[in-house]
Design an enzyme around this catalytic site. Structure first.
Site, mmCIF file in Angstrom:
data_model
loop_
_atom_site.group_PDB
_atom_site.id
_atom_site.type_symbol
_atom_site.label_atom_id
_atom_site.label_comp_id
_atom_site.label_asym_id
_atom_site.label_seq_id
_atom_site.Cartn_x
_atom_site.Cartn_y
_atom_site.Cartn_z
ATOM 1 N N LYS A 1 0.823 -1.214 0.000
ATOM 2 C CA LYS A 1 0.000 0.000 0.000
ATOM 3 C C LYS A 1 0.863 1.273 0.000
ATOM 4 O O LYS A 1 0.605 2.199 -0.739
ATOM 5 C CB LYS A 1 -0.920 0.044 1.237
ATOM 6 C CG LYS A 1 -1.872 -1.120 1.362
ATOM 7 C CD LYS A 1 -2.822 -0.933 2.541
ATOM 8 C CE LYS A 1 -2.156 -0.884 3.907
ATOM 9 N NZ LYS A 1 -1.448 -2.110 4.301
ATOM 10 N N ARG A 31 11.811 -6.248 5.086
ATOM 11 C CA ARG A 31 11.650 -4.833 4.737
ATOM 12 C C ARG A 31 12.543 -3.944 5.617
ATOM 13 O O ARG A 31 12.694 -4.196 6.808
ATOM 14 C CB ARG A 31 10.182 -4.448 4.942
ATOM 15 C CG ARG A 31 9.872 -3.005 4.660
ATOM 16 C CD ARG A 31 8.407 -2.778 4.510
ATOM 17 N NE ARG A 31 7.664 -2.858 5.759
ATOM 18 C CZ ARG A 31 6.357 -2.656 5.852
ATOM 19 N NH1 ARG A 31 5.647 -2.415 4.768
ATOM 20 N NH2 ARG A 31 5.745 -2.733 7.020
ATOM 21 N N ARG A 58 11.881 -1.626 11.100
ATOM 22 C CA ARG A 58 10.873 -1.198 12.067
ATOM 23 C C ARG A 58 10.727 -2.271 13.144
ATOM 24 O O ARG A 58 10.741 -3.449 12.845
ATOM 25 C CB ARG A 58 9.525 -1.018 11.358
ATOM 26 C CG ARG A 58 9.402 0.280 10.637
ATOM 27 C CD ARG A 58 8.201 0.326 9.711
ATOM 28 N NE ARG A 58 6.961 -0.189 10.275
ATOM 29 C CZ ARG A 58 5.791 -0.156 9.625
ATOM 30 N NH1 ARG A 58 5.726 0.357 8.404
ATOM 31 N NH2 ARG A 58 4.706 -0.634 10.175
HETATM 32 P P1 AMP Z 1 1.325 0.910 9.154
HETATM 33 O O1 AMP Z 1 2.536 1.717 8.885
HETATM 34 O O2 AMP Z 1 0.115 1.388 8.380
HETATM 35 O O3 AMP Z 1 1.562 -0.580 8.974
HETATM 36 O O4 AMP Z 1 0.955 1.113 10.686
HETATM 37 C C1 AMP Z 1 1.847 0.743 11.713
HETATM 38 C C2 AMP Z 1 1.106 0.703 13.022
HETATM 39 O O5 AMP Z 1 0.572 2.005 13.323
HETATM 40 C C3 AMP Z 1 -0.083 -0.234 13.067
HETATM 41 O O6 AMP Z 1 0.276 -1.571 13.343
HETATM 42 C C4 AMP Z 1 -0.899 0.397 14.198
HETATM 43 O O7 AMP Z 1 -0.331 0.094 15.458
HETATM 44 C C5 AMP Z 1 -0.692 1.890 13.965
HETATM 45 N N1 AMP Z 1 -1.721 2.439 13.054
HETATM 46 C C6 AMP Z 1 -1.542 2.947 11.813
HETATM 47 N N2 AMP Z 1 -2.701 3.357 11.292
HETATM 48 C C7 AMP Z 1 -3.650 3.107 12.230
HETATM 49 C C8 AMP Z 1 -5.056 3.292 12.287
HETATM 50 N N3 AMP Z 1 -5.745 3.819 11.267
HETATM 51 N N4 AMP Z 1 -5.698 2.925 13.424
HETATM 52 C C9 AMP Z 1 -5.033 2.403 14.471
HETATM 53 N N5 AMP Z 1 -3.717 2.180 14.477
HETATM 54 C C10 AMP Z 1 -3.011 2.528 13.361
#
Ligand code: AMP
Length: 214
Positions: free
Chosen positions: A14, A128, A161
């Site tokens: 994404k 990654r 990460r």
């Molecule tokens: P991502 O980079 O989108 O994979 O997000 C990493 C982490 O950020 C996720 O595993 C959640 O802990 C938090 N996170 C990101 N977006 C959201 C969201 N819309 N709602 C809740 N937690 C989020």
């Protein structure tokens, strides 16, 4: 076609696609994950409140995430549209987004689901690496700047990460299945869902998305 939501399991691509779409369509890429990580790096109040949830692979509470999104959507650059990446992540966030848009007489143009199977996801995420500073994404199986540990694009350090370690990835997948997957039915019922196979090459997937947005 200017207000887009990208959904899909972690590691489906994404973020990569959102960055490319943002350049092509000249609309901002809004990643709640990136905004949260940036806040953690800057040690803000929001960052401190979100950190533990992220490290455990859990969702950050809606109230924090909604505040970020509500604030960001009112920036001038969102007038022409935007790409939401990683938001909404559950039904209540999707309903809240719908409410915000409806109150302004707006609606989403499309929800694009980029899907991939569990094994590819685990392989992709655990390999990654990401630039600490600009967020550029690398993979250990690809010949890239990762070898030197320095980002091609901005010269900052490339790191893994904390939530990209296998145990946490499995937790994130569980959370995806339980909380985010119901959005597929939700957007399908609104007739704005498009499904994309995330196993192809980056350019192939990008062309497919652009094709459906024409
Ligand atoms: P991502 O980079 O989108 O994979 O997000 C990493 C982490 O950020 C996720 O595993 C959640 O802990 C938090 N996170 C990101 N977006 C959201 C969201 N819309 N709602 C809740 N937690 C989020």
């Amino acid at each position: 076609m200017n207000k887009l939501v990208l959904i899909g399991p972690p590691g489906a691509g994404k973020g990569t696609q959102a960055k490319m779409l943002s350049i092509k369509y000249q609309i901002p890429h809004i990643s709640t994950g990136d905004i949260l990580r940036e806040n953690i790096n800057r040690n803000t109040d929001l960052g401190r409140r979100a950190e533990l949830f992220i490290e455990r692979g859990q969702l950050v509470p809606d109230v924090l995430v909604l505040e970020i999104v509500l604030d960001r959507l009112h920036f001038e650059d969102c007038k022409a549209g935007y790409i939401l990446d990683g938001f909404p992540r559950n039904l209540s966030q999707a309903l809240e987004l719908n409410k915000i848009l409806s109150s302004e007489g707006e609606q989403l143009s499309a929800a694009i689901l980029i899907d991939a199977d569990r094994d590819s996801i685990i392989r992709r995420i655990t390999g990654r690496r990401q630039c600490e500073s600009c967020g550029a994404i690398y993979h250990i199986e690809e010949p890239s700047a990762e070898k030197a540990g320095i980002c091609d694009k901005c010269g900052s350090e490339i790191i893994q990460r904390k939530d990209d370690h296998e145990k946490i990835v499995k937790k994130r997948l569980e959370v995806y299945e339980e909380q985010t997957q119901p959005l597929i039915t939700y957007y399908d019922k609104l007739n704005i869902l498009h499904r994309i196979d995330g196993h192809g090459g980056i350019d192939q997937i990008f062309n497919e998305i652009c094709g459906l947005l024409q």
